[in-house]
Design a protein around this motif. Structure first.
Motif, PDB file in Angstrom:
ATOM      1  N   LEU A 165      37.459  74.437  -5.153  1.00 51.37           N
ATOM      2  CA  LEU A 165      38.244  74.614  -6.375  1.00 51.37           C
ATOM      3  C   LEU A 165      38.044  73.437  -7.309  1.00 51.37           C
ATOM      4  O   LEU A 165      37.893  73.606  -8.526  1.00 51.37           O
ATOM      5  N   GLY A 166      38.021  72.229  -6.735  1.00 51.93           N
ATOM      6  CA  GLY A 166      37.769  71.052  -7.559  1.00 51.93           C
ATOM      7  C   GLY A 166      36.340  71.036  -8.076  1.00 51.93           C
ATOM      8  O   GLY A 166      36.096  70.711  -9.248  1.00 51.93           O
ATOM      9  N   ALA A 167      35.399  71.414  -7.202  1.00 53.14           N
ATOM     10  CA  ALA A 167      33.988  71.414  -7.600  1.00 53.14           C
ATOM     11  C   ALA A 167      33.704  72.450  -8.683  1.00 53.14           C
ATOM     12  O   ALA A 167      32.747  72.309  -9.451  1.00 53.14           O
ATOM     13  N   LEU A 168      34.535  73.474  -8.757  1.00 52.26           N
ATOM     14  CA  LEU A 168      34.336  74.535  -9.749  1.00 52.26           C
ATOM     15  C   LEU A 168      34.352  73.985 -11.173  1.00 52.26           C
ATOM     16  O   LEU A 168      33.670  74.516 -12.064  1.00 52.26           O
ATOM     17  N   LEU A 169      35.081  72.907 -11.375  1.00 45.87           N
ATOM     18  CA  LEU A 169      35.177  72.326 -12.717  1.00 45.87           C
ATOM     19  C   LEU A 169      33.826  71.840 -13.228  1.00 45.87           C
ATOM     20  O   LEU A 169      33.617  71.756 -14.441  1.00 45.87           O
ATOM     21  N   ILE A 170      32.909  71.523 -12.306  1.00 38.78           N
ATOM     22  CA  ILE A 170      31.618  70.997 -12.723  1.00 38.78           C
ATOM     23  C   ILE A 170      30.847  72.009 -13.562  1.00 38.78           C
ATOM     24  O   ILE A 170      30.027  71.648 -14.410  1.00 38.78           O
ATOM     25  N   LEU A 171      31.125  73.308 -13.359  1.00 36.32           N
ATOM     26  CA  LEU A 171      30.429  74.360 -14.100  1.00 36.32           C
ATOM     27  C   LEU A 171      30.824  74.384 -15.575  1.00 36.32           C
ATOM     28  O   LEU A 171      30.113  74.956 -16.400  1.00 36.32           O
ATOM     29  N   PHE A 172      31.978  73.785 -15.887  1.00 34.28           N
ATOM     30  CA  PHE A 172      32.486  73.830 -17.261  1.00 34.28           C
ATOM     31  C   PHE A 172      32.477  72.467 -17.945  1.00 34.28           C
ATOM     32  O   PHE A 172      32.947  72.337 -19.072  1.00 34.28           O
ATOM     33  N   MET A 173      31.928  71.465 -17.259  1.00 31.27           N
ATOM     34  CA  MET A 173      31.915  70.112 -17.819  1.00 31.27           C
ATOM     35  C   MET A 173      30.566  69.810 -18.457  1.00 31.27           C
ATOM     36  O   MET A 173      29.521  70.074 -17.865  1.00 31.27           O
ATOM     37  N   ASN A 174      30.619  69.259 -19.663  1.00 33.00           N
ATOM     38  CA  ASN A 174      29.394  68.875 -20.356  1.00 33.00           C
ATOM     39  C   ASN A 174      29.050  67.406 -20.150  1.00 33.00           C
ATOM     40  O   ASN A 174      27.947  66.972 -20.431  1.00 33.00           O
ATOM     41  N   GLN A 175      30.030  66.645 -19.671  1.00 30.00           N
ATOM     42  CA  GLN A 175      29.785  65.236 -19.408  1.00 30.00           C
ATOM     43  C   GLN A 175      30.624  64.786 -18.224  1.00 30.00           C
ATOM     44  O   GLN A 175      31.565  65.463 -17.827  1.00 30.00           O
TER      45      GLN A 175
END
Length: 243
Positions: free
Chosen positions: A17-27
């Protein structure tokens, strides 16, 4: 058994769930925010260890099992640290080639998750109602930012975001297996329960003091990290009171 499966699964999959954020991060996150997050999770784990695991171990076995279990937990984590390569995911300044070393790092992170799974499994074997759910929640809240940091590390090694997400999620899956092992050992050998609870507390205290707190103080953000630690501890206390 059904509860421990659900609890272990939810705490383990929180990594994804935490790693999922990486898909939406540009930096990437700044050091300040990573330090704040690490300190917050340290506060959560501190509250879980000192307000749940340690009191439960004392009430079910007394001081001797508590002391023995805590030292066994610390010794186990010390042995893992000495024999498994460790990388500072937050403050490392050098790159690591994925094809040469990243698989070794992934294996190290996965093995370091074993004690957390054991903590969840052992907690479900406790006679104290709600201990298992509380510890599963605490570990899950700690796993979410850990999953994000692992995914960010992999992306920094030129790994595609979706692959970093999958790999980071899988590093937490070992907690399901270790959770079932911890539950099985303590649930069916009743005298082991206070030792198991203390073992989990010792492992968590080692992680807090040896890993999370030093890493959250590595870039001059000590004051913000300290505030975050206190907020995390109070947040877990509040959850304990509510649930």
């Amino acid at each position: 058994m059904e509860q421990v499966i659900w609890g272990s699964s939810l705490s383990a999959l929180s990594t994804g769930l935490g790693a999922l954020l990486i898909l939406f991060m540009n930096q990437t996150l700044t050091h300040k925010w990573r330090d704040v997050i690490l300190a917050f999770t340290a506060g959560i784990m501190m509250a879980a260890a000192t307000m749940s695991l340690i009191p439960d171990s004392l009430s079910q076995g007394g001081f001797i099992p508590l002391a023995v279990g805590v030292f066994l937990g610390v010794y186990t984590l010390t042995t893992l640290e000495k024999n498994i390569p460790h990388i500072d995911l937050n403050h490392s300044k050098t790159g690591i080639a994925f094809d040469e070393k990243a698989m070794l790092i992934i294996a190290a992170i996965t093995l370091h998750n074993i004690p957390e799974g054991l903590a969840v499994g052992v907690s479900y074997a406790s006679d104290e109602a709600g201990t298992g759910n509380l510890i599963a929640l605490a570990i899950g809240l700690q796993n979410a930012p850990e999953g994000l940091l692992v995914a960010m590390f992999l992306v920094n090694q030129q790994i595609k975001k979706w692959k970093a997400f999958v790999v980071a999620t899988l590093t937490g899956a070992i907690e399901i297996v270790s959770g079932l092992i911890g539950f099985g050992l303590t649930a069916y050998v009743q005298n082991l329960v206070p030792y198991g609870l203390a073992f989990a507390a010792g492992a968590m205290l080692f992680i807090i003091y040896k890993e999370l707190i030093p890493e959250s103080h590595g870039d001059g953000n000590e004051r913000n990290a300290t505030y975050s630690f206190i907020v995390g501890l109070l947040f877990m206390v509040l959850l304990t009171q509510l649930f």
